[in-house]
Design a protein around this motif. Structure first.
Motif, short mmCIF file in Angstrom:
data_model
loop_
_atom_site.label_atom_id
_atom_site.label_comp_id
_atom_site.label_asym_id
_atom_site.label_seq_id
_atom_site.Cartn_x
_atom_site.Cartn_y
_atom_site.Cartn_z
N ARG A 103 0.15 -78.63 -4.79
CA ARG A 103 0.18 -77.22 -4.34
C ARG A 103 -1.14 -76.57 -4.75
O ARG A 103 -1.21 -75.77 -5.68
CB ARG A 103 1.39 -76.53 -4.94
N ARG A 104 -2.18 -76.94 -4.04
CA ARG A 104 -3.54 -76.65 -4.45
C ARG A 104 -3.87 -75.15 -4.44
O ARG A 104 -4.53 -74.66 -5.37
CB ARG A 104 -4.52 -77.41 -3.55
N ALA A 105 -3.41 -74.44 -3.42
CA ALA A 105 -3.73 -73.01 -3.34
C ALA A 105 -3.09 -72.25 -4.51
O ALA A 105 -3.73 -71.40 -5.15
CB ALA A 105 -3.26 -72.45 -2.01
N GLU A 106 -1.83 -72.60 -4.80
CA GLU A 106 -1.14 -71.95 -5.92
C GLU A 106 -1.79 -72.32 -7.25
O GLU A 106 -1.93 -71.48 -8.15
CB GLU A 106 0.34 -72.36 -5.94
N ALA A 107 -2.18 -73.59 -7.35
CA ALA A 107 -2.84 -74.05 -8.57
C ALA A 107 -4.16 -73.31 -8.78
O ALA A 107 -4.47 -72.83 -9.89
CB ALA A 107 -3.09 -75.56 -8.50
N ARG A 108 -4.91 -73.16 -7.70
CA ARG A 108 -6.21 -72.48 -7.79
C ARG A 108 -6.01 -71.02 -8.24
O ARG A 108 -6.73 -70.52 -9.10
CB ARG A 108 -6.92 -72.52 -6.43
N ALA A 109 -4.99 -70.37 -7.66
CA ALA A 109 -4.72 -68.98 -8.05
C ALA A 109 -4.32 -68.91 -9.53
O ALA A 109 -4.71 -67.98 -10.25
CB ALA A 109 -3.61 -68.42 -7.16
N ALA A 110 -3.55 -69.90 -9.98
CA ALA A 110 -3.12 -69.91 -11.39
C ALA A 110 -4.32 -70.09 -12.31
O ALA A 110 -4.44 -69.40 -13.34
CB ALA A 110 -2.11 -71.03 -11.61
N PHE A 111 -5.24 -70.99 -11.96
CA PHE A 111 -6.43 -71.20 -12.80
C PHE A 111 -7.31 -69.95 -12.82
O PHE A 111 -7.87 -69.59 -13.85
CB PHE A 111 -7.24 -72.41 -12.29
N ASP A 112 -7.41 -69.31 -11.66
CA ASP A 112 -8.21 -68.09 -11.57
C ASP A 112 -7.64 -67.01 -12.49
O ASP A 112 -8.37 -66.36 -13.24
CB ASP A 112 -8.23 -67.63 -10.11
N ARG A 113 -6.33 -66.84 -12.42
CA ARG A 113 -5.66 -65.83 -13.25
C ARG A 113 -5.76 -66.20 -14.74
O ARG A 113 -5.98 -65.33 -15.60
CB ARG A 113 -4.20 -65.70 -12.82
N ALA A 114 -5.62 -67.49 -15.04
CA ALA A 114 -5.72 -67.94 -16.45
C ALA A 114 -7.10 -67.61 -17.01
O ALA A 114 -7.23 -67.14 -18.14
CB ALA A 114 -5.45 -69.44 -16.55
N ALA A 115 -8.13 -67.81 -16.18
CA ALA A 115 -9.50 -67.52 -16.64
C ALA A 115 -9.67 -66.03 -16.91
O ALA A 115 -10.29 -65.64 -17.91
CB ALA A 115 -10.51 -67.98 -15.59
N SER A 116 -9.08 -65.20 -16.07
CA SER A 116 -9.25 -63.75 -16.28
C SER A 116 -8.40 -63.24 -17.43
O SER A 116 -8.73 -62.23 -18.06
CB SER A 116 -8.95 -62.98 -14.99
N ASP A 117 -7.30 -63.94 -17.75
CA ASP A 117 -6.44 -63.51 -18.86
C ASP A 117 -6.86 -64.07 -20.22
O ASP A 117 -6.31 -63.68 -21.25
CB ASP A 117 -4.98 -63.93 -18.59
N ALA A 118 -7.80 -65.03 -20.20
CA ALA A 118 -8.18 -65.71 -21.45
C ALA A 118 -9.11 -64.86 -22.30
O ALA A 118 -10.25 -65.26 -22.60
CB ALA A 118 -8.82 -67.06 -21.13
N ASN A 119 -8.66 -63.71 -22.69
CA ASN A 119 -9.50 -62.79 -23.46
C ASN A 119 -9.94 -63.41 -24.79
O ASN A 119 -9.12 -63.73 -25.61
CB ASN A 119 -8.71 -61.50 -23.76
N GLY A 120 -11.23 -63.56 -24.94
CA GLY A 120 -11.76 -64.03 -26.22
C GLY A 120 -11.66 -65.52 -26.44
O GLY A 120 -12.24 -66.04 -27.38
N ASP A 121 -10.90 -66.23 -25.63
CA ASP A 121 -10.77 -67.68 -25.80
C ASP A 121 -11.69 -68.35 -24.77
O ASP A 121 -11.30 -68.68 -23.65
CB ASP A 121 -9.31 -68.10 -25.59
N SER A 122 -12.96 -68.57 -25.19
CA SER A 122 -13.96 -69.07 -24.25
C SER A 122 -13.66 -70.49 -23.80
O SER A 122 -13.93 -70.87 -22.65
CB SER A 122 -15.35 -68.97 -24.86
N THR A 123 -13.07 -71.30 -24.68
CA THR A 123 -12.75 -72.68 -24.32
C THR A 123 -11.72 -72.71 -23.20
O THR A 123 -11.89 -73.40 -22.19
CB THR A 123 -12.19 -73.45 -25.55
N LEU A 124 -10.67 -71.92 -23.39
CA LEU A 124 -9.60 -71.88 -22.38
C LEU A 124 -10.16 -71.35 -21.05
O LEU A 124 -9.87 -71.87 -19.98
CB LEU A 124 -8.47 -70.99 -22.89
N ARG A 125 -10.99 -70.32 -21.16
CA ARG A 125 -11.58 -69.73 -19.95
C ARG A 125 -12.44 -70.76 -19.20
O ARG A 125 -12.36 -70.89 -17.99
CB ARG A 125 -12.44 -68.51 -20.37
N ASN A 126 -13.25 -71.51 -19.95
CA ASN A 126 -14.12 -72.50 -19.32
C ASN A 126 -13.32 -73.61 -18.66
O ASN A 126 -13.66 -74.07 -17.56
CB ASN A 126 -15.09 -73.09 -20.36
N VAL A 127 -12.25 -74.05 -19.32
CA VAL A 127 -11.41 -75.10 -18.73
C VAL A 127 -10.78 -74.58 -17.44
O VAL A 127 -10.77 -75.26 -16.41
CB VAL A 127 -10.32 -75.56 -19.73
#
Lengths: 271, 77
Positions: free
Chosen positions: A236-260
């Motif tokens: 489910r690539r489109a949903e996965a991409r949206a989830a990664f995008d949201r995870a990156a924007s929510d990863a406040n201060g956690d640069s490792t998580l944001r980069n992944v």
């Protein structure tokens, strides 16, 4: 009439006297002796009490070397219980805060040997063993902790985390499932249960647990990233991409998580 | 010349890695670095002279608490 008043007054006086007697403070006698061993024992006891006060004050302000000095002196006196196990427990906290994790673990083992029901010592020993990488002892202590306190949230959580670290997904699944029974709104437990389900190959269950974690904590970036990983695996690539995008924007201060999260998102886009 | 060749190989390797990551069928979920367990809880507090059976031992109460907040477990991280 006068008789009745007199009877009532006598009754009131009797009740008041009983209450007064019940509230009377009877001081315990001050121990007085001229016996040298007894005097020595009293001096040691007083010194232990005072060193506890100084050591706890040092720990409260983060003066670990002073705390270590005080609690090591108390331990050297081999005090009776509960001071023996308590001094070792407090000493272990000071050791752990200066990175002496092996010494901390040794003190906690000694504390538990003196007081086999010492739950706080078991809880801290599991955490310190995880730092030391001794998952075998951590899991053994966690099993003992949960046997003594089957509903303890800390016992179940610690047992689940060390099971995940040791690669035992079934044990982790059991621990987090039990923890969630009493703590259904604890998002972290749902996330870690989701990880156990992923490792067991139960992707539908994993997706449900990550989804629950996110419904409880919508900005939980790590759960969003994990959900994206499962969605990606399910194609489910489109949903996965949206989830990664949201995870990156929510990863406040956690640069490792944001980069992944960004790398995963961009990897999908690049294909 | 060697530098250009090295750079080209490196670029090709990076592109290959990215495509492999995006390929869901080849994605190893169990080994994914993204899926890491939560952290262990912080150590429980020091205990006073009266010991864990004292009437108000915060650490021992937290160790036995059934609820995650009372137990001092980590909030989402």
């Amino acid at each position: 009439m006068l008789r009745r008043i007199a009877s009532a007054l006598i009754a009131i006086f009797a009740v008041a006297s009983t209450l007064a007697r019940a509230q009377t403070y009877t001081p315990s006698p001050v121990p007085r002796t001229t016996n040298v061993p007894e005097l020595h024992a009293q001096a040691v006891s007083r010194q232990i009490r005072e060193r506890f006060t100084i050591g706890l004050g040092a720990e409260a302000r983060g003066d670990w070397p002073q705390a270590i000095a005080e609690f090591e002196r108390i331990v050297a006196f081999a005090p009776p219980e509960p001071q023996g196990s308590t001094a070792r427990y407090d000493l272990s906290i000071a050791y752990a805060n200066v990175g002496r994790n092996d010494d901390a673990a040794a003190q906690l083992r000694a504390a538990i040997a003196l007081d086999p029901g010492f739950l706080a010592a078991m809880a801290n020993l599991i955490a310190i063993d995880a730092r030391r990488g001794d998952l075998t002892e951590a899991r053994a202590v966690a099993a003992r902790f949960t046997a003594l306190a089957p509903e303890s949230a800390r016992a179940l959580y610690s047992q689940g985390i060390v099971a995940l670290q040791a690669g035992d997904a079934s044990a982790a699944q059991a621990a987090f499932s039990h923890l969630i029974v009493r703590n259904p709104s604890y998002a972290v437990a749902h996330y870690d249960l989701g990880l156990a389900e992923v490792r067991l190959g139960s992707l539908a269950d994993a997706e449900r647990e990550f989804g629950t974690a996110l419904s409880l904590a919508p900005t939980y970036a790590r759960a969003r990233l994990a959900l994206g990983t499962v969605l990606l695996h399910e194609g489910r690539r489109a949903e996965a991409r949206a989830a990664f995008d949201r995870a990156a924007s929510d990863a406040n201060g956690d640069s490792t998580l944001r980069n992944v999260a960004l790398a995963m998102r961009d990897a999908i886009a690049a294909r | 010349m060697h530098r250009a060749l090295l750079a080209g190989l490196l670029t090709a390797a990076l592109l290959g890695a990215r495509v492999a990551m995006a390929n869901a069928s080849a994605f190893d979920l169990t080994g994914a670095s993204a899926l890491v367990p939560s952290s262990m809880p912080d150590l429980l507090e020091p205990i006073t002279y009266t010991g864990r059976t004292g009437w108000d031992c915060v650490a021992e109460r937290a160790a036995a608490d059934n609820g995650w907040r009372g137990a001092g477990l980590p909030d989402r991280r």
